[in-house]
Design a protein around this motif. Structure first.
Motif, PDB file in Angstrom:
ATOM      1  N   GLN A 133       8.348  22.337  -7.082  1.00  0.00           N
ATOM      2  CA  GLN A 133       8.652  23.669  -6.553  1.00  0.00           C
ATOM      3  C   GLN A 133       7.530  24.282  -5.728  1.00  0.00           C
ATOM      4  O   GLN A 133       7.716  25.322  -5.099  1.00  0.00           O
ATOM      5  CB  GLN A 133       8.937  24.623  -7.718  1.00  0.00           C
ATOM      6  N   GLU A 134       6.376  23.668  -5.751  1.00  0.00           N
ATOM      7  CA  GLU A 134       5.174  24.305  -5.213  1.00  0.00           C
ATOM      8  C   GLU A 134       5.303  24.733  -3.754  1.00  0.00           C
ATOM      9  O   GLU A 134       4.966  25.868  -3.411  1.00  0.00           O
ATOM     10  CB  GLU A 134       3.972  23.374  -5.390  1.00  0.00           C
ATOM     11  N   GLN A 135       5.782  23.870  -2.889  1.00  0.00           N
ATOM     12  CA  GLN A 135       5.849  24.224  -1.466  1.00  0.00           C
ATOM     13  C   GLN A 135       6.823  25.371  -1.203  1.00  0.00           C
ATOM     14  O   GLN A 135       6.542  26.254  -0.391  1.00  0.00           O
ATOM     15  CB  GLN A 135       6.200  22.998  -0.617  1.00  0.00           C
ATOM     16  N   THR A 136       7.939  25.399  -1.904  1.00  0.00           N
ATOM     17  CA  THR A 136       8.897  26.502  -1.753  1.00  0.00           C
ATOM     18  C   THR A 136       8.291  27.807  -2.265  1.00  0.00           C
ATOM     19  O   THR A 136       8.428  28.861  -1.632  1.00  0.00           O
ATOM     20  CB  THR A 136      10.202  26.196  -2.511  1.00  0.00           C
ATOM     21  N   LEU A 137       7.618  27.740  -3.407  1.00  0.00           N
ATOM     22  CA  LEU A 137       6.957  28.929  -3.951  1.00  0.00           C
ATOM     23  C   LEU A 137       5.894  29.447  -2.986  1.00  0.00           C
ATOM     24  O   LEU A 137       5.797  30.654  -2.735  1.00  0.00           O
ATOM     25  CB  LEU A 137       6.325  28.610  -5.305  1.00  0.00           C
ATOM     26  N   ILE A 138       5.096  28.531  -2.429  1.00  0.00           N
ATOM     27  CA  ILE A 138       4.054  28.917  -1.472  1.00  0.00           C
ATOM     28  C   ILE A 138       4.673  29.605  -0.261  1.00  0.00           C
ATOM     29  O   ILE A 138       4.182  30.644   0.190  1.00  0.00           O
ATOM     30  CB  ILE A 138       3.203  27.702  -1.055  1.00  0.00           C
ATOM     31  N   GLN A 139       5.736  29.050   0.283  1.00  0.00           N
ATOM     32  CA  GLN A 139       6.389  29.653   1.454  1.00  0.00           C
ATOM     33  C   GLN A 139       6.861  31.076   1.154  1.00  0.00           C
ATOM     34  O   GLN A 139       6.680  31.984   1.970  1.00  0.00           O
ATOM     35  CB  GLN A 139       7.574  28.803   1.911  1.00  0.00           C
ATOM     36  N   ASN A 140       7.467  31.267  -0.008  1.00  0.00           N
ATOM     37  CA  ASN A 140       7.951  32.600  -0.387  1.00  0.00           C
ATOM     38  C   ASN A 140       6.806  33.591  -0.552  1.00  0.00           C
ATOM     39  O   ASN A 140       6.886  34.736  -0.097  1.00  0.00           O
ATOM     40  CB  ASN A 140       8.764  32.529  -1.686  1.00  0.00           C
ATOM     41  N   ILE A 141       5.742  33.163  -1.199  1.00  0.00           N
ATOM     42  CA  ILE A 141       4.591  34.051  -1.417  1.00  0.00           C
ATOM     43  C   ILE A 141       3.898  34.357  -0.093  1.00  0.00           C
ATOM     44  O   ILE A 141       3.530  35.508   0.168  1.00  0.00           O
ATOM     45  CB  ILE A 141       3.619  33.435  -2.446  1.00  0.00           C
ATOM     46  N   VAL A 142       3.728  33.356   0.755  1.00  0.00           N
ATOM     47  CA  VAL A 142       3.098  33.573   2.062  1.00  0.00           C
ATOM     48  C   VAL A 142       3.910  34.583   2.869  1.00  0.00           C
ATOM     49  O   VAL A 142       3.352  35.484   3.505  1.00  0.00           O
ATOM     50  CB  VAL A 142       2.912  32.240   2.820  1.00  0.00           C
ATOM     51  N   ARG A 143       5.222  34.476   2.851  1.00  0.00           N
ATOM     52  CA  ARG A 143       6.078  35.419   3.585  1.00  0.00           C
ATOM     53  C   ARG A 143       5.858  36.843   3.074  1.00  0.00           C
ATOM     54  O   ARG A 143       5.735  37.787   3.853  1.00  0.00           O
ATOM     55  CB  ARG A 143       7.541  35.006   3.460  1.00  0.00           C
ATOM     56  N   GLN A 144       5.764  37.009   1.749  1.00  0.00           N
ATOM     57  CA  GLN A 144       5.523  38.334   1.174  1.00  0.00           C
ATOM     58  C   GLN A 144       4.142  38.870   1.557  1.00  0.00           C
ATOM     59  O   GLN A 144       3.999  40.061   1.880  1.00  0.00           O
ATOM     60  CB  GLN A 144       5.649  38.282  -0.345  1.00  0.00           C
ATOM     61  N   LEU A 145       3.136  38.007   1.512  1.00  0.00           N
ATOM     62  CA  LEU A 145       1.781  38.419   1.893  1.00  0.00           C
ATOM     63  C   LEU A 145       1.734  38.848   3.351  1.00  0.00           C
ATOM     64  O   LEU A 145       1.152  39.883   3.694  1.00  0.00           O
ATOM     65  CB  LEU A 145       0.788  37.280   1.654  1.00  0.00           C
ATOM     66  N   VAL A 146       2.334  38.045   4.221  1.00  0.00           N
ATOM     67  CA  VAL A 146       2.347  38.351   5.656  1.00  0.00           C
ATOM     68  C   VAL A 146       3.066  39.676   5.902  1.00  0.00           C
ATOM     69  O   VAL A 146       2.607  40.489   6.709  1.00  0.00           O
ATOM     70  CB  VAL A 146       2.974  37.184   6.453  1.00  0.00           C
ATOM     71  N   ASP A 147       4.172  39.914   5.209  1.00  0.00           N
ATOM     72  CA  ASP A 147       4.881  41.195   5.350  1.00  0.00           C
ATOM     73  C   ASP A 147       3.968  42.361   4.995  1.00  0.00           C
ATOM     74  O   ASP A 147       3.890  43.344   5.735  1.00  0.00           O
ATOM     75  CB  ASP A 147       6.110  41.242   4.439  1.00  0.00           C
ATOM     76  N   ASP A 148       3.276  42.266   3.858  1.00  0.00           N
ATOM     77  CA  ASP A 148       2.385  43.353   3.430  1.00  0.00           C
ATOM     78  C   ASP A 148       1.237  43.581   4.414  1.00  0.00           C
ATOM     79  O   ASP A 148       0.895  44.718   4.733  1.00  0.00           O
ATOM     80  CB  ASP A 148       1.821  43.067   2.042  1.00  0.00           C
ATOM     81  N   ILE A 149       0.647  42.492   4.885  1.00  0.00           N
ATOM     82  CA  ILE A 149      -0.488  42.604   5.810  1.00  0.00           C
ATOM     83  C   ILE A 149      -0.029  43.183   7.142  1.00  0.00           C
ATOM     84  O   ILE A 149      -0.669  44.083   7.693  1.00  0.00           O
ATOM     85  CB  ILE A 149      -1.171  41.231   5.993  1.00  0.00           C
ATOM     86  N   PHE A 150       1.084  42.694   7.667  1.00  0.00           N
ATOM     87  CA  PHE A 150       1.622  43.210   8.927  1.00  0.00           C
ATOM     88  C   PHE A 150       1.945  44.699   8.803  1.00  0.00           C
ATOM     89  O   PHE A 150       1.578  45.497   9.667  1.00  0.00           O
ATOM     90  CB  PHE A 150       2.884  42.424   9.323  1.00  0.00           C
ATOM     91  N   ASN A 151       2.602  45.078   7.713  1.00  0.00           N
ATOM     92  CA  ASN A 151       2.949  46.488   7.521  1.00  0.00           C
ATOM     93  C   ASN A 151       1.716  47.365   7.396  1.00  0.00           C
ATOM     94  O   ASN A 151       1.688  48.477   7.934  1.00  0.00           O
ATOM     95  CB  ASN A 151       3.844  46.651   6.296  1.00  0.00           C
ATOM     96  N   LYS A 152       0.696  46.885   6.712  1.00  0.00           N
ATOM     97  CA  LYS A 152      -0.548  47.666   6.574  1.00  0.00           C
ATOM     98  C   LYS A 152      -1.210  47.862   7.934  1.00  0.00           C
ATOM     99  O   LYS A 152      -1.688  48.952   8.253  1.00  0.00           O
ATOM    100  CB  LYS A 152      -1.497  46.955   5.598  1.00  0.00           C
ATOM    101  N   ALA A 153      -1.230  46.808   8.760  1.00  0.00           N
ATOM    102  CA  ALA A 153      -1.911  46.877  10.050  1.00  0.00           C
ATOM    103  C   ALA A 153      -1.100  47.602  11.124  1.00  0.00           C
ATOM    104  O   ALA A 153      -1.656  48.354  11.921  1.00  0.00           O
ATOM    105  CB  ALA A 153      -2.255  45.470  10.531  1.00  0.00           C
ATOM    106  N   PHE A 154       0.212  47.386  11.132  1.00  0.00           N
ATOM    107  CA  PHE A 154       1.000  47.835  12.284  1.00  0.00           C
ATOM    108  C   PHE A 154       2.124  48.801  11.977  1.00  0.00           C
ATOM    109  O   PHE A 154       2.694  49.393  12.887  1.00  0.00           O
ATOM    110  CB  PHE A 154       1.584  46.634  13.018  1.00  0.00           C
ATOM    111  N   ALA A 155       2.488  48.978  10.728  1.00  0.00           N
ATOM    112  CA  ALA A 155       3.550  49.933  10.406  1.00  0.00           C
ATOM    113  C   ALA A 155       2.978  51.143   9.668  1.00  0.00           C
ATOM    114  O   ALA A 155       3.716  52.042   9.293  1.00  0.00           O
ATOM    115  CB  ALA A 155       4.643  49.268   9.583  1.00  0.00           C
ATOM    116  N   ASN A 156       1.682  51.106   9.415  1.00  0.00           N
ATOM    117  CA  ASN A 156       0.972  52.219   8.772  1.00  0.00           C
ATOM    118  C   ASN A 156       1.585  52.590   7.437  1.00  0.00           C
ATOM    119  O   ASN A 156       1.761  53.768   7.122  1.00  0.00           O
ATOM    120  CB  ASN A 156       0.908  53.427   9.706  1.00  0.00           C
TER     121      ASN A 156
END
Length: 172
Positions: free
Chosen positions: A148-171
């Protein structure tokens, strides 16, 4: 003469309004002068290293910026903004345990994969949006991690990227 005056006042108002606005695309609020960003490679400094995690995370972050903003990604320290950091934690911990019998140690019924990333964002146009922050996301799973590791990593990376993008660009 009156039409010229009305036209002049309207144009002045539009010019003032356009200078104070930011560009918004898909929820992103990009300051008008922000055109380029340098996204550096996020090294994996976690005690437990997964070989493709740094590359996958960095590319996912770039892809989100490309698809959800008008920013050009450049490899130039003189870019209008920069994003850098490192993956600092990758852990697998038991979430719940099950005791099978008194003579054997308990086994994990469910486990949690957690990933933590340190991010430094520098915006040369609007310095009030600069930040340095840790982002952590996790996903619970049952059974063996290997399948399951690669699928779990993809899901977590997507969540991290969403949070980082929102912090930087959606305020957010």
């Amino acid at each position: 003469m009156r039409r010229v005056l009305v036209f002049f006042v309207a144009m002045t108002g539009l010019m003032l309004l356009s200078q104070s606005c930011s560009i918004s695309l898909n929820g992103a609020s990009i300051p008008a002068g922000l055109k380029t960003i340098n996204v550096e490679f996020f090294e994996n400094n976690a005690p437990l290293v997964v070989s493709n995690l740094s590359q996958d995370f960095t590319e996912a972050l770039k892809a989100r910026i490309r698809s959800q903003s008008s920013l050009g990604i450049v490899r130039d320290p003189a870019a209008n903004a920069s994003m850098s950091g490192a993956i600092v934690n990758y852990t697998i911990t038991p979430v719940s345990v099950e005791a099978t019998n008194p003579n054997t140690p308990p086994i994990a019924n469910a486990s949690r994969l957690s990933i933590t990333v340190n991010v430094k964002y520098t915006n040369e146009i609007e310095k009030k949006y600069n930040f340095e922050q840790q982002f952590t996301k996790y996903q619970d799973f049952q059974g063996d991690i290997a399948s399951q590791e690669q699928t779990l990593i993809q899901n977590i990376v997507r969540q991290l990227v969403d949070d980082i993008f929102n912090k930087a660009f959606a305020n957010w």
